[in-house]
Scaffold this motif. Structure first.
Motif, PDB file in Angstrom:
ATOM      1  N   VAL A  38       0.858  -1.187   0.000  1.00 48.74           N
ATOM      2  CA  VAL A  38       0.000   0.000   0.000  1.00 48.74           C
ATOM      3  C   VAL A  38       0.890   1.232   0.000  1.00 48.74           C
ATOM      4  O   VAL A  38       1.860   1.308   0.770  1.00 48.74           O
ATOM      5  CB  VAL A  38      -0.921   0.007   1.240  1.00 48.74           C
ATOM      6  N   VAL A  43      -0.497   7.419   4.349  1.00 47.90           N
ATOM      7  CA  VAL A  43      -1.194   6.159   4.599  1.00 47.90           C
ATOM      8  C   VAL A  43      -0.637   5.404   5.798  1.00 47.90           C
ATOM      9  O   VAL A  43      -1.240   4.458   6.292  1.00 47.90           O
ATOM     10  CB  VAL A  43      -1.166   5.235   3.360  1.00 47.90           C
ATOM     11  N   GLY A  44       0.541   5.818   6.286  1.00 48.35           N
ATOM     12  CA  GLY A  44       1.155   5.131   7.414  1.00 48.35           C
ATOM     13  C   GLY A  44       0.504   5.465   8.744  1.00 48.35           C
ATOM     14  O   GLY A  44      -0.305   6.404   8.852  1.00 48.35           O
ATOM     15  N   GLY A  49      -3.173   6.950   9.013  1.00 50.66           N
ATOM     16  CA  GLY A  49      -3.832   6.068   8.055  1.00 50.66           C
ATOM     17  C   GLY A  49      -4.633   6.793   6.999  1.00 50.66           C
ATOM     18  O   GLY A  49      -5.721   6.366   6.620  1.00 50.66           O
ATOM     19  N   THR A  55      -6.456   3.351   6.120  1.00 47.22           N
ATOM     20  CA  THR A  55      -5.320   2.421   6.194  1.00 47.22           C
ATOM     21  C   THR A  55      -4.735   2.345   7.606  1.00 47.22           C
ATOM     22  O   THR A  55      -3.643   1.797   7.793  1.00 47.22           O
ATOM     23  CB  THR A  55      -4.226   2.836   5.192  1.00 47.22           C
ATOM     24  N   LEU A  58      -2.346  -0.618   9.331  1.00 48.53           N
ATOM     25  CA  LEU A  58      -1.682  -1.491   8.361  1.00 48.53           C
ATOM     26  C   LEU A  58      -0.160  -1.432   8.491  1.00 48.53           C
ATOM     27  O   LEU A  58       0.517  -2.462   8.407  1.00 48.53           O
ATOM     28  CB  LEU A  58      -2.105  -1.130   6.939  1.00 48.53           C
ATOM     29  N   GLU A  59       0.391  -0.235   8.684  1.00 46.26           N
ATOM     30  CA  GLU A  59       1.843  -0.139   8.797  1.00 46.26           C
ATOM     31  C   GLU A  59       2.350  -0.851  10.041  1.00 46.26           C
ATOM     32  O   GLU A  59       3.390  -1.523  10.007  1.00 46.26           O
ATOM     33  CB  GLU A  59       2.287   1.322   8.810  1.00 46.26           C
ATOM     34  N   ARG A  65       5.749  -2.639   3.939  1.00 51.53           N
ATOM     35  CA  ARG A  65       4.838  -2.855   2.810  1.00 51.53           C
ATOM     36  C   ARG A  65       3.749  -1.783   2.775  1.00 51.53           C
ATOM     37  O   ARG A  65       2.916  -1.776   1.874  1.00 51.53           O
ATOM     38  CB  ARG A  65       4.202  -4.249   2.889  1.00 51.53           C
ATOM     39  N   VAL A  66       3.784  -0.862   3.730  1.00 57.61           N
ATOM     40  CA  VAL A  66       2.920   0.321   3.723  1.00 57.61           C
ATOM     41  C   VAL A  66       3.842   1.529   3.668  1.00 57.61           C
ATOM     42  O   VAL A  66       4.666   1.728   4.564  1.00 57.61           O
ATOM     43  CB  VAL A  66       2.020   0.384   4.968  1.00 57.61           C
ATOM     44  N   ARG A  67       3.727   2.334   2.609  1.00 64.15           N
ATOM     45  CA  ARG A  67       4.662   3.427   2.386  1.00 64.15           C
ATOM     46  C   ARG A  67       3.932   4.766   2.258  1.00 64.15           C
ATOM     47  O   ARG A  67       3.151   4.964   1.316  1.00 64.15           O
ATOM     48  CB  ARG A  67       5.472   3.189   1.114  1.00 64.15           C
ATOM     49  N   SER A  68       4.173   5.665   3.188  1.00 61.74           N
ATOM     50  CA  SER A  68       3.702   7.040   3.032  1.00 61.74           C
ATOM     51  C   SER A  68       4.619   7.743   2.037  1.00 61.74           C
ATOM     52  O   SER A  68       5.851   7.644   2.132  1.00 61.74           O
ATOM     53  CB  SER A  68       3.708   7.769   4.371  1.00 61.74           C
TER      54      SER A  68
END
Length: 340
Positions: A38, A43-44, A49, A55, A58-59, A65-68
């Motif tokens: 993602v 989004v982190g 989120g 989101t 998720l981080e 695999r979760v990247r702001s």
């Protein structure tokens, strides 16, 4: 005889709303497939989120695999395309649908065309999540429905769920799909009361398949996203006036379920299409042309299209309310169609 409301569309008390359903779909997809990642603005977890918290968590669970990302739609989509070519299944969040225009070259000329340009050797399995919708006083640059732009692009699929179970199942299918999918979320619906089927973890809702969410004999109303809720409310009002409307939720805008719509209109012989995008040059025109060709000479009334006014989304609350389609407008047009 039509049912008042199909069992499948009753309000589900204490069920996840659309926001929670999307978070659950992302969580399950990332748990099931280590290739899913993602990326997007804020989004982190340190950032909360995303702007509405979709989101969130998720981080913490899935790490890098979760990247702001920086505030750059081109960078977000470009990175997602590169990752997809390297074997990942990225889910890229574009904070608002109007901002997809900043990355149109990436989306239309690269993601949508790489399979064709490579002779089928390169696929781009990216999902672009974006959000929009009038009703929040956000003005003309933040609320447009631009689905027709992307539906017009060969190589793209366009999805617009109306309820939590479909949001979950369609997002799972979009992430699985080998080609780019634009996944449109209606912001005013994020925390609305859940309705429809209960979410079934792991369920995939097939792309390109619509659903009859209310049966009826007098006319067919075709819609998607938040306007399905308005259409269902209008159908309930019409019952007291002796009109039974069949309501179809397209769920996927492109490809859309031609067979389902044509079969319904063959029975009702009247068709109305409702969407939040402006009426001219919209998805409704494509559906109207297709049905008009297939059922030429057998319709009882002209096909009607209801959409938003052909202007930018107003900031003023009274003007914004008048701008978008409403239950009252659907009822008014439906009564005139049945009376003709």
């Amino acid at each position: 005889m039509a049912t008042a409301l199909n069992e499948s569309v009753k309000v589900q008390e204490k069920s996840p709303n659309i926001l929670q359903a999307i978070n659950l779909a992302l969580t399950d997809a990332m748990s099931d497939d280590s290739r899913v990642l993602v990326l997007g603005e804020d989004v982190g977890d340190p950032e909360g989120g995303g702007i509405v918290g979709i989101t969130k968590g998720l981080e913490t669970r899935f790490g890098n695999r979760v990247r702001s990302t920086p505030i750059s739609e081109q960078a977000i989509v470009g990175a997602a395309i590169g990752a997809a070519i390297r074997g990942w299944r990225p889910v890229a969040e574009i904070m608002l649908m109007n901002f997809t225009t900043v990355a149109m070259d990436m989306i239309v000329n690269h993601a949508a065309k790489l399979r064709f340009m490579s002779g089928g050797q390169t696929s781009v399995p990216i999902t672009i999540r974006t959000m929009t919708g009038a009703g929040r006083g956000s003005g003309g640059q933040h609320c447009d429905y631009l689905e027709a732009w992307f539906a017009h692009t060969a190589g793209m699929k366009v999805v617009a769920p109306s309820n939590p179970a479909d949001a979950y199942g369609l997002l799972r299918s979009a992430i699985d799909d080998p080609d780019p999918v634009l996944f449109i979320e209606n912001m005013p619906s994020y925390r609305a009361a859940a309705w429809g089927r209960s979410i079934a973890p792991g369920e995939r809702v097939p792309l390109g398949k619509g659903l009859v969410v209310r049966e009826g004999r007098d006319l067919t109303i075709v819609s998607y996203s938040r306007m399905v809720v308005e259409a269902l409310a209008a159908a309930e009002t019409l019952v007291s006036q002796g009109v039974e409307a069949e309501v179809i939720d397209l769920r996927t805008v492109s490809p859309w379920d031609r067979e389902l719509v044509v079969a319904s209109v063959q029975q009702t012989r009247r068709l109305m299409i409702v969407h939040e995008a402006v009426t001219p040059f919209g998805v409704g025109a494509e559906i109207a042309a297709t049905v008009g060709h297939a059922l030429f000479g057998s319709l009882k009334a002209p096909i009607e299209r209801i959409g938003s006014a052909y202007c930018p989304v107003p900031f003023s609350k009274p003007l914004e309310t008048a701008f978008a389609p409403s239950q009252g407008r659907i009822v008014e047009v439906a009564k005139a169609m049945v009376a003709s």
